[in-house]
Structure formats: C-alpha cells, structure tokens
Design a protein around this motif. Structure first.
Motif, PDB file in Angstrom:
ATOM      1  N   THR A 255       0.868  -1.176   0.000  1.00 33.85           N
ATOM      2  CA  THR A 255       0.000   0.000   0.000  1.00 33.85           C
ATOM      3  C   THR A 255       0.902   1.222   0.000  1.00 33.85           C
ATOM      4  N   SER A 256       0.631   2.166  -0.893  1.00 33.76           N
ATOM      5  CA  SER A 256       1.403   3.408  -0.950  1.00 33.76           C
ATOM      6  C   SER A 256       0.565   4.531  -0.359  1.00 33.76           C
ATOM      7  N   VAL A 257       1.193   5.370   0.441  1.00 36.13           N
ATOM      8  CA  VAL A 257       0.495   6.470   1.106  1.00 36.13           C
ATOM      9  C   VAL A 257       1.191   7.774   0.729  1.00 36.13           C
ATOM     10  N   ARG A 258       0.388   8.760   0.343  1.00 35.72           N
ATOM     11  CA  ARG A 258       0.892  10.099   0.032  1.00 35.72           C
ATOM     12  C   ARG A 258      -0.012  11.113   0.693  1.00 35.72           C
ATOM     13  N   LEU A 259       0.587  12.188   1.128  1.00 33.17           N
ATOM     14  CA  LEU A 259      -0.173  13.282   1.706  1.00 33.17           C
ATOM     15  C   LEU A 259      -0.130  14.442   0.709  1.00 33.17           C
ATOM     16  N   ALA A 260      -1.294  14.891   0.269  1.00 40.43           N
ATOM     17  CA  ALA A 260      -1.374  16.002  -0.680  1.00 40.43           C
ATOM     18  C   ALA A 260      -2.445  16.970  -0.197  1.00 40.43           C
TER      19      ALA A 260
END
Length: 122
Positions: free
Chosen positions: A55-60
C-alpha cells in the motif's frame, strides 16, 4: 557504519520458477544470511511479500491518499533487505556482490544516514 542492501528482483519470474529452483535460491539466501551473521556484519534482514500486498500512502494538500500496490511501475520490485554493519562502502559493496540477488536482479547498497549526522547537517 550501517548500510542497507536493498534487493530488487522480478517477482513474477520468481513466482513462476520451478520448485527446485526456488529451493536452491532459498538455500543460497540461507547460506548468505549465515555468512553475514558469522562475520558480525548482520543487523537485520527480511523478505518482503509481493507488491500486490503493498500500500502506498501520500499526503497532498493535507489529505491522505492511499493506493494499492507500489507507486512505481518497474521491471524489478523491492523484494527484501539486509541491514549490515561494515567498515566502509567497499566492504558493504563486497557483501552486496555476494548476495544471491546480485546474479539475477539488483542489490542497491545505500549508507544509512545516522540521526546524529542528519541533525548536524541540518
């Protein structure tokens, strides 16, 4: 100094390999791990589950975006790692070259930025 040996392999090729070949590869990793431990260089190491489990997590813009699988689409996938202690980069590279993955994939040797060094550099 500590180094990460990041192991990249084609996980589809490994999944489709004959059972005998898989057993040989696992035996080679077992022998390599034992050599690292006997030398005193071994700190940690693990095999990773396939990228389908990632699972990839990014904060935007303050919002968390969660994506199934790895973010990058590449020929080789991160398959595992070793954290080792080595006197210098040349010794770490020697251990990387001995890793079974170096003959079928890629072993990235990367120094770990010790927290004290990081704080001092900031």
């Amino acid at each position: 100094m500590r180094y990460m040996l990041l192991i990249y392999n084609d996980e589809a090729a490994m999944a489709n390999a004959p059972k005998e070949q898989t057993q040989q590869v696992l035996a080679a990793y077992g022998a390599y791990t034992e050599a690292l431990k006997k030398s005193g260089a071994y700190i940690a190491g693990e095999r990773l589950r396939p990228t389908q489990a990632a699972t990839s997590v990014r904060l935007a813009s303050g919002k968390t975006n969660v994506l199934d699988g790895p973010y990058a689409d590449t020929k080789e996938q991160l398959a595992g790692f070793y954290m080792i202690e080595a006197a210098d980069i040349d010794t770490a590279i020697e251990w990387g070259a001995r890793c079974p993955a170096s003959s079928s994939g890629t072993v990235e040797v990367r120094p770990i930025w010790e927290m004290a060094e990081y704080i001092e550099a900031a």
